[in-house]
Scaffold this active site. Sequence first.
Site, mmCIF file in Angstrom:
data_model
loop_
_atom_site.group_PDB
_atom_site.id
_atom_site.type_symbol
_atom_site.label_atom_id
_atom_site.label_comp_id
_atom_site.label_asym_id
_atom_site.label_seq_id
_atom_site.Cartn_x
_atom_site.Cartn_y
_atom_site.Cartn_z
ATOM 1 N N LYS A 117 0.838 -1.208 0.000
ATOM 2 C CA LYS A 117 0.000 0.000 0.000
ATOM 3 C C LYS A 117 0.872 1.257 0.000
ATOM 4 C CE LYS A 117 -1.066 2.324 3.432
ATOM 5 N NZ LYS A 117 -1.438 2.886 4.751
ATOM 6 N N CYS A 142 -18.764 4.779 6.392
ATOM 7 C CA CYS A 142 -18.695 3.313 6.447
ATOM 8 C C CYS A 142 -17.672 2.899 7.500
ATOM 9 C CB CYS A 142 -18.335 2.753 5.068
ATOM 10 S SG CYS A 142 -18.731 1.018 4.855
ATOM 11 N N CYS A 175 -25.207 3.498 8.188
ATOM 12 C CA CYS A 175 -25.976 3.089 7.002
ATOM 13 C C CYS A 175 -27.213 3.959 6.785
ATOM 14 C CB CYS A 175 -26.383 1.620 7.121
ATOM 15 S SG CYS A 175 -24.975 0.482 7.206
ATOM 16 N N CYS A 184 -26.303 6.819 4.631
ATOM 17 C CA CYS A 184 -25.526 6.471 3.435
ATOM 18 C C CYS A 184 -26.430 6.395 2.206
ATOM 19 C CB CYS A 184 -24.813 5.130 3.639
ATOM 20 S SG CYS A 184 -23.820 4.623 2.228
ATOM 21 N N CYS A 195 -26.342 -1.528 -1.043
ATOM 22 C CA CYS A 195 -25.229 -2.187 -0.357
ATOM 23 C C CYS A 195 -25.665 -3.524 0.230
ATOM 24 C CB CYS A 195 -24.685 -1.279 0.748
ATOM 25 S SG CYS A 195 -23.361 -2.032 1.715
#
Length: 312
Positions: free
Chosen positions: A220, A290, A297, A300, A306
Amino acid sequence: TCSPQESGMNAMSTRMVTRSRTRGPRAGPRASGEDSAPLGRGEAAAEGRKRHSPVKRQRKPQRLHVAYEASDGEKGEGAKPLKVPTWEPQDWQQQLVNIRTMRSKKDAPVDQLGAEHCYDPSAPPKVRRYQVLLSLMLSSQTKDQVTAGAMQRLRAQGLTVDSILQTDDSTLGKLIYPVGFWRNKVKYIKQTTAILQQRYGGDIPASVAELVALPGVGPKMAHLAMAVAWGTVSGIAVDTHVHRIANRLRWTKKATKSPEETRAALEEWLPRELWSEINGLLVGFGQQTCLPVHPRCQTCLNQSLCPAARGL
């Protein structure tokens, strides 16, 4: 005198010899280097036709048309390239649009304190690249606010390859504390900095393979260093946020168990022009909405799209 049987055998021998002699002159000698094995029936007929033909006719080579191997010159002859079916997640484009909308304010910690904000913009390019790499090494298992604070303290002491090598381990530990695993990071920073001075003239490598070979540098960090320090998109940088969100949205063909596995799965289908954007987008989304525990949620925009939200 011969017996009738012997007379018959002699006659047969005579006929066989005669036939052999009559065929030989017509066949003629074979060209040098030709295989002397007998021809088959079809080959013999073709051989005879060749000898009786006054002009040699060159056989036209047959052209094999394979759709997926058609060359540029064969385009327009009806040969269409075959489309290779590629898997992609359901509703991913709309999910991405919704995440961009939720991230439009750019007010997550990563937007102000990420690796691209931790180096000294007035420093020489080589020093800036070194500071980018160091900020990424510090950021592992550490919040952006803590990483940014450690970078400020280091920069106040003069953050260069030479200054770090001249700083004792105890002092360096105090400067970077309380980043996660700070004792290990003191060791990794010293080892990596020495390698950069000896092998790269104080600069950082310009390839992922060389970056991940440095102590304390993972995939990463390497992909982010390539993007921020060198301006090269070498792959998708996947941290815990990207790993978690990709699995919640089912952006991987099957559930993945590590960030590196997630990176490979995303790179199989996500268009390359999105690779540079996806890390910052999903990291900020993971910091604000998230969340690892108790994701928000209800607020969102992807709640109905989702799979993880539907399962809660």
